[in-house]
Design an enzyme around this catalytic site. Structure first.
Site: not given
Ligand code: GAL
Length: 942
Positions: A429, A504
């Site tokens: 990100e 993710e």
């Molecule tokens: C994502 C990020 C993670 C964590 C997650 C929580 O955007 O990559 O590290 O922060 O959100 O939902």
């Protein structure tokens, strides 16, 4: 040993050492643990302000680091501890600290360690290795800065050979750790939280991470290209041979080859060869067959070095239409992302606790792990190889500038032999991901990865920018999607030849063991109906991936809770709610939901909630069953209260009017019972239960076991609603290294002997003592309850090779030597202001030839540690040739009246922490004179 005998011993060892340095054959490597015996100070130690010409000049010189980096710094009041160490987890919770890091102070800390090296090490190549230090760190060896590093996740291998002292001299390692510097938005811990090593090798040796051996399939055949990087700190060029053998899982040699290598002094060279292998056992997730590649470096003198690395035979590819293939079989990535902290221990997680965590994930049906957003410890990758888990290996910092490219290089070199590693990730990100700058940065990082490893694809975890005109998907092999399920189809349509995966997804909240959301008290239920705004429920996120063959797989955020980022709440919540398991790796309902999604070879059946709902009699209770069976029947005290088909992704829920009793879920296929799960109303908690995960620990001071603490009622039924204080006592060959209970809102200490049960469970982590053996007894007590006892057997094992911690050794160094004088000089004589040249510089042995003028002054300034400043310490001149007068801070301490070479021992009175020593030496006509032996400050008898 008497002083003279001691001196003779030293002279003899010095002579041997010189011989060794000349012939310089130092055999095979020793990899020695440096974990034990560090001194720690929490807080910064400001170095003395540098003022005046003498101090400015002196402090600018190699070896003259000031303050706590100085060799003679007084650390007598520091805490003694063994690494790995995370100081943040020892600290209090504080609403004023950073929520993202778990509301605990970070700050600055210092570590120091003393060690001695035998004279036979002279001429060997000696490397100091830190597996990780959080976060911004600086390392000194003997007052010389040898490393600066701005990341808490990369290891560093520091050649400290030129700075070392051998024999009686003690070497000082000092490390300043600045953890106010942060790299993440999650709990990162602080300190030297992974292992530390001293690696001794021949001057001509195999470089650290210098063996690359990653099998490649060529048609029906396999080849194993091997490169071995050889380095030399020798004085001359060497011709050597590298012999490589491949050992199968049973340790049998199945292929071998050799290649010559010519390496110049202080240079490097690479030996290359290729082994061919037929019909190897494949590395699969069910049978992760591991091979070993043994590389032996030899020359005419014998074996110089040897390294064994683990590898495996498997193919991998990402297909744009059909996703991921392992060994040419399609395999959906059933992945989770995880951070690295665990209950009780913070980020200083013993390997055996990692094994426990990974086994729990494997039991959940996980087949892939993304270590977010940074490199995992080396031993964790070994475990993934052994357990049959795939790894998305992620770099921390998106930055192709030299320092950071070095971190990426380190990661790929360290991990590129692991069969578990299937995908490199260059970032997570990054706002620049959809820009030209982001693309150009990514392109450079990808090119660097490809130079080091041509076999694995590269991805980047992007949360936007996928459709920008110039964007990072154009620089990577596999497009990585964070939370953009809407974009799967669109991207696939626009780029039909580029593979893609979720990197993710999910980010849904759950409190372990809770079945009513109570936002006021920061509790979120376990029915998988609490997604974040940007994420989706576990079921919805998986459905979007499961239904699309072109999406290679999922990485659920997260497999395990972690400290920090307590979204959607803030204080007093201090840990995340995202995990399919809590901080102790106790399963939440998401664990069983995914288990039901992912496990195909056995029945999965889990019934929730617990059945203790006093006060809700007659009112409907939501009952959820996670199962991979097609149909479920519910029985309350044997009577049917519901039956339904199960949606393989959404599972099944019922409303059951509450009545105390026994609720059973019966899994059915075609009317046939496959199995049952039960919950039962319990009485009040009456007895504690301790359940160690394993009954035996290795007595190596490393092995650790989680022990589950729970409560049962008088009939032995589990009490899932128990929230009771529990106290622990331990006897025998081990200790408690941390406690936890998975409550994200808890502010109970991670260290110590007390922890409450949270929704029926707590965890105690017990670690063996080094050289420990015999029974270890853990007792749990709680007021008004029957206590519990667990016996763990600590088995004696050979102690892991280690460098013992030495005691601090105050050698007085940094001498100035006045020119020879005809008359007895003034005892306070000093170089005149700014004169760095008239007086000489030196260290004993400082022997002047027969002098024409008899007098000289030797002057040094030295620090006196508090534990030497008690009036009992002795200032020991191992050998002075000539007569001498010793003056400390202009006060005469004593004389040596006999001109013959010999020792002088004087008591050092209590006084200032910094002293100045003037030694007036008078030579005899025609005789050499001077400070011939070391000058040391020895602790007096106590
Ligand atoms: C994502 C990020 C993670 C964590 C997650 C929580 O955007 O990559 O590290 O922060 O959100 O939902």
């Amino acid at each position: 040993m008497t002083m003279r005998a001691n001196f003779r011993f030293l002279a003899a060892t010095a002579a041997l050492a010189l011989l060794a340095a000349g012939s310089a054959w130092a055999g095979t490597r020793e990899r020695l643990s440096l974990d034990a015996g560090w001194l720690f100070h929490l807080g910064d130690v400001a170095p003395p302000a540098v003022k005046g010409h003498g101090m400015s000049y002196g402090s600018a010189k190699a070896g003259s680091a000031g303050g706590a980096a100085a060799t003679d710094y007084d650390d007598s009041g520091w805490r003694r501890l063994d690494l790995p160490h995370d100081w943040v987890v020892e600290g209090p919770f504080d609403a004023g600290e950073n929520a993202s890091q778990g509301y605990r102070p970070r700050g600055i800390g210092w570590y120091r360690r003393y060690l001695q090296l035998p004279p036979s090490d002279r001429g060997r190549h000696i490397e100091l290795q830190f597996d990780a230090i959080a976060t911004l760190s600086q390392v000194w060896v003997n007052g010389i800065v040898v490393n600066r590093n701005w990341s808490g996740y990369n290891g560093r291998n520091i050649d400290i050979t030129p700075y070392l002292r051998y024999g009686e001299d003690v070497n000082t390692i000092a490390v300043r750790v600045d953890a106010d510097a942060q790299e993440g938005w999650w709990y990162e811990g602080a300190g030297i939280y992974r292992h530390t090593w001293l690696v001794k090798r021949d001057a001509v040796h195999i470089a650290t991470d210098g063996v690359h051996a990653d099998p490649v399939r060529k048609g029906e055949h396999w080849v194993l290209p091997v490169t071995v990087d050889v380095e030399s700190s020798a004085k001359a060029a060497h011709d050597a041979q590298v012999e490589v053998s491949l050992l199968d899982p049973a340790g049998r040699e199945v292929a071998k080859g050799r290649a010559p290598v010519h390496v110049g002094g202080l240079d490097a060279a690479t030996a290359r060869l290729e082994l061919s292998v037929s019909k190897p056992a494949l590395w699969t997730l069910q049978h992760p067959a591991l091979y070993h590649v043994r590389s032996v470096l030899r020359d005419g003198r014998g074996e110089l070095d040897r390294v064994e690395v683990q590898t495996g035979f498997r193919t991998l590819r990402f297909d744009a239409d059909r996703g991921f293939f392992l060994n040419e079989q399609p395999l959906k990535l059933q992945g989770v992302a995880i951070h690295q902290d665990h209950a009780g221990v913070g980020v200083a997680v013993p390997e055996s606790i990692w094994e426990f965590r990974l086994r729990q994930l494997k039991a959940m049906g996980v087949n892939a792990v993304r270590f977010a957003h940074n490199a995992a410890a080396a031993e964790v990758l070994d475990l993934a190889d052994r357990l049959g888990l795939l790894v998305m290996d992620e770099n921390r910092n998106f930055n192709p500038s030299p320092d950071y490219m070095q971190q990426l290089t380190w990661l790929v070199r360290r991990d590129r032999n692991h069969p578990s590693v299937i995908l490199w990730s260059i970032f997570n990100e990054e706002p620049l991901q959809g820009s030209e700058a982001g693309y150009e940065m990514a392109r450079r990082m990808v090119a660097q990865v490809k130079k080091l490893d041509a076999t694995r694809p590269v991805t980047a975890a992007m949360h936007d920018g996928l459709f920008g005109e110039v964007n990072v998907t154009q620089a990577v092999d596999v497009a990585g999607f964070n939370y953009q399920p809407w974009a799967y189809d669109r991207f696939h349509k626009l780029h039909p030849t580029q593979p893609l995966t979720s990197t993710e997804d999910t980010s849904a909240y759950m409190t372990r063991g809770a079945y009513d959301s109570d936002r006021e008290h920061h509790v979120l239920d376990s029915y998988d109906d609490e997604p974040s705004e940007w994420g989706a429920t576990h079921r919805k996120a998986w459905r979007a991936i499961a239904e699309r063959p072109f999406v290679a797989g999922s990485f659920v955020w997260t497999g395990l809770d972690y400290r920090g980022e307590p979204t959607p709440f803030e204080w007093p919540s201090a840990s995340s709610f995202f995990g399919a398991m809590d901080l102790c790796a106790f399963p939440k309902m998401a664990f069983w939901i995914h288990q039901a999604h992912w496990v195909k070879d056995r029945l999965v059946l889990k019934l929730v909630p617990h059945w203790n709902w006093t006060g809700r009699e007659g009112r409907p209770i939501r009952v959820m069953v996670a199962t991979n069976a097609p149909r479920v029947r519910l029985l309350l005290d044997g009577k049917p209260v519901g039956e339904a088909d199960v949606d393989p992704i959404d599972m099944v829920t019922f409303q059951v009017p509450y009545a105390p009793g026994r609720l059973e879920a019966v899994a059915l296929r075609d009317g046939k019972e496959l199995g049952r799960d039960t919950v039962e109303t319990s009485g009040a908690a009456a007895r504690l239960v301790l359940t160690p995960d394993r009954p035996v620990l290795a007595g190596d001071g490393l092995d650790a076991v989680p022990v589950t603490v729970s409560a049962v009622d008088a009939q032995g039924r589990p009490v899932a609603t128990a929230n009771l204080p529990v106290h622990f006592d331990i006897d025998g060959a081990g200790s408690i290294i941390g406690v936890g209970n998975g409550d994200p809102n808890s502010h109970e200490a991670d260290k110590g002997n007390d922890r409450s049960l949270f929704n029926g469970l707590a965890q105690v982590i017990v670690q063996s003592r080094r050289a420990g053996r015999g029974p270890l007894t853990l007792r749990a007590t709680s007021p008004g309850m029957q206590g519990a006892v667990a016996m763990i057997d600590v088995k004696a094992v050979a102690a892991p090779p280690a460098v013992p911690a030495a005691e601090p050794f105050t050698k007085i160094g940094g001498w100035r030597i006045a020119p020879a004088q005809a008359e007895r000089p003034d005892p306070g004589m000093a170089p005149s202001y700014g004169d760095m040249n008239t007086w000489g510089w030196g260290e004993p042995p400082m022997k002047q030839g027969p002098e024409t003028q008899p007098w000289r002054v030797y002057r040094a300034s030295f620090g006196v540690r508090a534990d030497r400043n008690d009036g009992r310490a002795r200032l020991v001149f191992r050998e002075i040739a000539g007569r001498a007068e010793v003056w400390v801070d202009d006060v005469k301490l004593g004389d040596k009246t006999d001109p013959a070479p010999g020792p002088l021992v004087l008591a050092l009175p209590k006084g200032a922490a910094q002293r100045t020593l003037n030694v007036l030496v008078q030579s005899q006509p025609g005789q050499p004179s001077g400070l011939v032996g070391r000058v040391v400050l020895e602790a007096g008898a106590r």
